[in-house]
Design a protein around this motif. Structure first.
Motif, PDB file in Angstrom:
ATOM      1  N   UNK A 281      28.675  22.221 -63.904  1.00 20.10           N
ATOM      2  CA  UNK A 281      28.213  20.893 -63.497  1.00 20.10           C
ATOM      3  C   UNK A 281      29.330  20.085 -62.841  1.00 20.10           C
ATOM      4  N   UNK A 282      29.016  19.469 -61.719  1.00 23.26           N
ATOM      5  CA  UNK A 282      29.992  18.636 -61.009  1.00 23.26           C
ATOM      6  C   UNK A 282      29.410  17.250 -60.810  1.00 23.26           C
ATOM      7  N   UNK A 283      30.289  16.293 -60.520  1.00 21.29           N
ATOM      8  CA  UNK A 283      29.894  14.917 -60.242  1.00 21.29           C
ATOM      9  C   UNK A 283      30.123  14.621 -58.769  1.00 21.29           C
ATOM     10  N   UNK A 284      29.393  13.624 -58.283  1.00 20.89           N
ATOM     11  CA  UNK A 284      29.541  13.157 -56.896  1.00 20.89           C
ATOM     12  C   UNK A 284      29.843  11.661 -56.981  1.00 20.89           C
ATOM     13  N   UNK A 285      31.121  11.280 -57.076  1.00 21.56           N
ATOM     14  CA  UNK A 285      31.472   9.885 -57.369  1.00 21.56           C
ATOM     15  C   UNK A 285      30.946   8.862 -56.373  1.00 21.56           C
ATOM     16  N   UNK A 286      30.781   9.236 -55.100  1.00 21.01           N
ATOM     17  CA  UNK A 286      30.317   8.218 -54.144  1.00 21.01           C
ATOM     18  C   UNK A 286      28.810   7.986 -54.229  1.00 21.01           C
ATOM     19  N   UNK A 287      28.112   8.804 -55.032  1.00 16.54           N
ATOM     20  CA  UNK A 287      26.687   8.593 -55.237  1.00 16.54           C
ATOM     21  C   UNK A 287      25.813   8.928 -54.053  1.00 16.54           C
ATOM     22  N   UNK A 288      26.369   9.558 -53.019  1.00 19.42           N
ATOM     23  CA  UNK A 288      25.615   9.872 -51.815  1.00 19.42           C
ATOM     24  C   UNK A 288      25.175  11.339 -51.827  1.00 19.42           C
ATOM     25  N   UNK A 289      23.911  11.576 -51.499  1.00 20.07           N
ATOM     26  CA  UNK A 289      23.380  12.949 -51.408  1.00 20.07           C
ATOM     27  C   UNK A 289      23.782  13.766 -52.628  1.00 20.07           C
ATOM     28  N   UNK A 290      23.573  13.197 -53.814  1.00 20.35           N
ATOM     29  CA  UNK A 290      24.033  13.816 -55.053  1.00 20.35           C
ATOM     30  C   UNK A 290      23.421  15.194 -55.251  1.00 20.35           C
ATOM     31  N   UNK A 291      22.097  15.276 -55.176  1.00 21.20           N
ATOM     32  CA  UNK A 291      21.433  16.548 -55.459  1.00 21.20           C
ATOM     33  C   UNK A 291      21.824  17.619 -54.452  1.00 21.20           C
ATOM     34  N   UNK A 292      21.858  17.256 -53.166  1.00 23.51           N
ATOM     35  CA  UNK A 292      22.223  18.241 -52.145  1.00 23.51           C
ATOM     36  C   UNK A 292      23.645  18.746 -52.339  1.00 23.51           C
ATOM     37  N   UNK A 293      24.560  17.832 -52.685  1.00 18.60           N
ATOM     38  CA  UNK A 293      25.949  18.233 -52.880  1.00 18.60           C
ATOM     39  C   UNK A 293      26.086  19.162 -54.068  1.00 18.60           C
ATOM     40  N   UNK A 294      25.409  18.818 -55.170  1.00 17.99           N
ATOM     41  CA  UNK A 294      25.490  19.686 -56.350  1.00 17.99           C
ATOM     42  C   UNK A 294      24.857  21.043 -56.079  1.00 17.99           C
ATOM     43  N   UNK A 295      23.756  21.051 -55.365  1.00 19.33           N
ATOM     44  CA  UNK A 295      23.117  22.316 -55.045  1.00 19.33           C
ATOM     45  C   UNK A 295      24.044  23.193 -54.202  1.00 19.33           C
ATOM     46  N   UNK A 296      24.684  22.606 -53.199  1.00 20.42           N
ATOM     47  CA  UNK A 296      25.594  23.374 -52.351  1.00 20.42           C
ATOM     48  C   UNK A 296      26.773  23.902 -53.142  1.00 20.42           C
ATOM     49  N   UNK A 297      27.280  23.103 -54.089  1.00 23.00           N
ATOM     50  CA  UNK A 297      28.410  23.560 -54.904  1.00 23.00           C
ATOM     51  C   UNK A 297      27.989  24.697 -55.828  1.00 23.00           C
TER      52      UNK A 297
END
Length: 808
Positions: A578-594
């Motif tokens: 599990x990772x976090x996306x601190x800027x809150x932008x495109x959270x789901x897409x970023x986590x999915x790509x990671x």
């Protein structure tokens, strides 16, 4: 209880072993000149590694050296933490001071711990302070840091000095061929650039396809945003002065010494060494034994070890079940045991002890008996009486099945489960479970076990499966390349004695310090370190992803014996990514790509290239190219639409995941019928990970390799894994085993350079510099040592195999 490795080593003390003639009759041994050359190369490599290790930029990696570089002035130390690190939105201590040094980010508490450590190193008296965090102060933090990238990808690759003069000097220092070294370094640079381009393209391709296929589930995750609970407190540092205590709060880039984010309200102070448990992140490793008795399943815990997440930095956990009657490595190598009696000895085991190794310490608590009971170590309880003793002391927990009226039958050990409980302030505990051995399986366990019975064939299966091992790296920070290189340098230095011992064993049959070398060997698996570093270096969004929870990266070796057939399989098994996306932008897409990248990296570092289509990412990319369809499964009935029938255990697993709210993406028909794979998405967060038929992070490929004379906590377990290979693949099992031991001692020791340093070098080529400020180091030197270590490994294997000319 926790013991030092030396205490266990004493119980496995190795006596002198066989002569070279006894080892393989008729074999000449290594020539004297070859032996001297190999020994000289090992010593020269060790000297070069130690020099390179000392030259690493430790001022960017460790607190003590950073303080020396910045100085003693408290204002300068405060300004360094304020300007060189950034705030992340999570509660408590996850990284600790040393962790913040590595990736330069952390919670208010973690950053305060770093500032406190720097000031204490400089001789100041400090304490931590905390206060309730008002909503307006939290809003200031979030708005200030939201626009700041977590890490920046540099433009273009880093250039090394590959001039003839530079390479000639390096080759002379490492006693290597300058032409071969120049050719290798150029090829390595080209390969690194090709890998970066290929992985980014592949990950972009699969991410776009996943986003299209997961549609509604992904949109739901995006709407929910970051699942972090609201932060309720803020931490900073106070330094003792002649007038009292002065505040140092690096919360915001513009803060001055004496200025606080929370200016009013009650303040509580605590010294760093007395940090309360409830503000720390924790990992508890638990080993539980499952017992079948009279048609009912019960559990008892044999090991439960709790560790602060910050103390896992740079450490790897090795978990194994040690058979108490297992012959020592001495007996396995010196001919003192007839190897064809080993299966009978293993099948007759009646007690195993779970060992958890962390660094040079071992944790153990209780023993597991063949009847499924758990007993205190040293107990004289018989098999028949052990269950009664354990049940009164432990209070077992029923986990399934219904009591039967059938006549009494002897109780049996049916499963051993490893569980990893992750605790984080403000979050519900999160548990990941992996079977070390399981005779029943989830489908039969769900349906009831009244009619299940353990026969001799299952007891044999149990004995072999209990030789499986699990290694776990707890990742709390992103890993800079210089730190990765440092870990591999440490591995090379730790294994110097092992490499020399292997050389002596191979050349002369001289085993006078094999036992000591086995105890001293590093059990660290370099591939886990590489995976941890590559997750950011190859990330499609390095400027956006951060770690705010403990991640668990695993590597498993599975031993299987069913129907008279033996298999040994190994590979990566990511437990939690599990990772976090601190800027809150495109959270789901970023986590999915990671998550898609993490699964792709499991295949990139796979032991066996043939495992590719057993990896979810590789199988998915293959099917995209072939035009084969994948289907989202939302209900168990949807499985009927697939062109393949999942096993009963997989159906039970899918049912449990769907009941937990997970989304599943499965192939219409798997690329490999024997190795089905699927994607698993958490719709609440967007976290994604690929799974394989073992219900682990990747399909674990079957391989036959001769390895391991002490690669884990006690050495003997992996020796048995090697011998088992030799029993099935060699005409002379003893000779095969001794060959394996000698080659292993040299090549595995040197492989830290061959693969690990090469990976660190590749990452440096890709990112050009550290993803955080500072930390550049001599890449040419590290690459040269990588080449030299590979030469030593290759020379050792070549001399042993070609000179002895012995076993098949």
């Amino acid at each position: 209880m926790t013991t030092r490795l030396a205490l266990l080593g004493a119980s496995l003390a190795l006596a002198p072993m066989a002569s070279a003639a006894m080892m393989c009759p008729g074999s000449p041994g290594m020539s004297e000149s070859d032996a001297r050359y190999l020994e000289q190369r090992v010593v020269s490599l060790d000297r070069a590694v130690r020099d390179a290790y000392d030259e690493l930029p430790w001022e960017t990696l460790r607190v003590a050296e950073a303080q020396q570089a910045v100085g003693r002035d408290p204002g300068a130390l405060f300004a360094w933490v304020r300007d060189e690190t950034r705030w992340l939105p999570y509660a408590g201590e996850l990284r600790g001071a040393e962790g913040v040094m590595l990736d330069r980010m952390g919670s208010s508490l973690d950053r305060a711990l770093l500032l406190a450590a720097l000031m204490e190193e400089a001789g100041h008296t400090v304490r931590l302070a905390r206060a309730a965090l008002p909503e307006e102060a939290l809003a200031r933090l979030e708005s200030t840091w939201a626009g700041e990238p977590v890490a920046r990808r540099p433009d273009g690759p880093a250039e090394m000095d590959l001039s003839d003069a530079a390479i000639a000097a390096l080759a002379e220092r490492l006693e290597s061929d300058p032409d071969a070294m120049a050719e290798s370094l150029l090829a390595q640079r080209e390969a690194a650039e090709e890998r970066q381009s290929r992985l980014l393209d592949e990950n972009r391709h699969q991410t776009q396809a996943l986003m299209a296929m997961l549609g509604d589930s992904l949109q739901a995750a995006g709407r929910q945003g970051m699942p972090e609970p609201a932060l309720t407190e803020h931490w900073w540092v106070q330094r003792r002065t002649a007038d009292g205590w002065s505040d140092f709060d690096p919360a915001l880039p513009g803060h001055a010494a004496g200025e606080r984010l929370v200016a009013a309200g009650e303040v509580e102070s605590v010294y760093p060494e007395a940090l309360p448990d409830d503000v720390r992140h924790w990992l508890t490793v638990e080993v539980a034994a499952e017992q079948l008795k009279e048609g009912r399943l019960d559990e008892a815990v044999a090991l439960s070890h709790r560790l602060p997440a910050a103390e896992l930095l740079g450490q790897q956990l090795q978990l194994e079940l040690y058979p108490m009657e297992l012959p020592s490595p001495q007996a396995l190598l010196d001919g003192g045991l007839a190897l064809d009696t080993l299966p009978e000895a293993l099948f007759g085991q009646e007690q195993w002890v779970p060992y958890l190794r962390l660094g040079d310490s071992l944790a153990r608590e209780k023993g597991i008996m063949a009847d499924g009971s758990v007993v205190e170590l040293g107990s004289d309880a018989s098999i028949a009486g052990a269950f009664g003793e354990a049940s009164s002391a432990l209070g077992e927990i029923g986990v399934g099945g219904r009591r039967s009226e059938a006549p009494d039958t002897p109780p049996e050990l049916t499963a051993v489960m490893a569980r990893f409980h992750v605790e984080a302030p403000g979050h519900e505990p999160h548990t990941v479970e992996r079977p070390m051995m399981d005779l029943i399986g989830p489908a039969r366990r769900d349906a009831g076990v009244e009619a299940f019975a353990v026969d001799d064939a299952l007891r044999e299966q149990r004995a072999i499966e209990l030789l499986s091992t699990l290694e776990v790296l707890g990742q709390t920070t992103w890993v800079p390349p210089a730190r990765l290189a440092g870990w591999h340098y440490e591995g090379l230095m730790d294994n110097r004695q092992a490499a020399l011992a292997g050389a002596y064993l191979g050349a002369y049959g001289d085993d006078s310090f094999i036992g000591e070398a086995l105890e001293a060997r590093s059990a660290r698996r370099a591939a886990l370190d590489q995976l941890a570093a590559m997750r950011l270096a190859y990330s499609p969004y390095p400027e956006r992803v951060a770690l705010t929870r403990l991640n668990l990266l695993g590597y498993v070796t599975l031993m299987e014996f069913e129907g008279g057939e033996y298999r040994r399989r190994e590979g990566f098994d990511i437990l939690d990514n599990r990772v976090a996306v601190p800027d809150g932008q495109a959270v789901a897409e970023t986590r999915l790509a990671q998550g898609a990248l993490d699964t792709l990296l499991e295949a990139e570092l796979a032991v066996a290239p043939s495992a590719a289509l057993g990896n979810t990412a590789r199988a998915f990319l293959h099917d995209l190219d072939e035009g084969a369809d994948w289907r989202q499964v939302e209900r168990l009935d949807d499985l009927a639409a697939l062109d393949w029938a999942p096993s009963a255990d997989l159906r039970a697993h899918f049912a449990a995941r769907l009941d937990a709210g997970q989304a599943l993406l499965l192939p219409e028909a798997p690329a490999r019928q024997e190795a089905p794979t699927w994607w698993q998405l958490d719709p609440a967060t967007g976290d994604l990970l690929g799974y394989g038929r073992d219900r682990r992070g990747q399909y674990i490929e079957g391989i036959l390799t001769l390895m391991s004379a002490g690669d884990n906590a006690v050495g003997a377990v992996n020796m048995v894994q090697s011998i088992w290979d030799c029993l099935f693949t060699a005409s002379d099992p003893l000779c095969c085993t001794q060959d394996a031991a000698a080659q292993e001692m040299i090549s595995r020791a040197a492989s830290y350079g061959l693969s690990g340093l090469a990976e660190a070098h590749d990452i440096n080529i890709i990112i050009g510099r550290e993803l955080v400020s500072g930390g550049a180091f001599d890449r040419l030197n590290s690459a040269g040592i990588s080449q030299a270590a590979g030469d030593v490994a290759g020379a050792g294997a070549e001399f042993i195999v070609d000179s002895w000319g012995r076993c098949n």
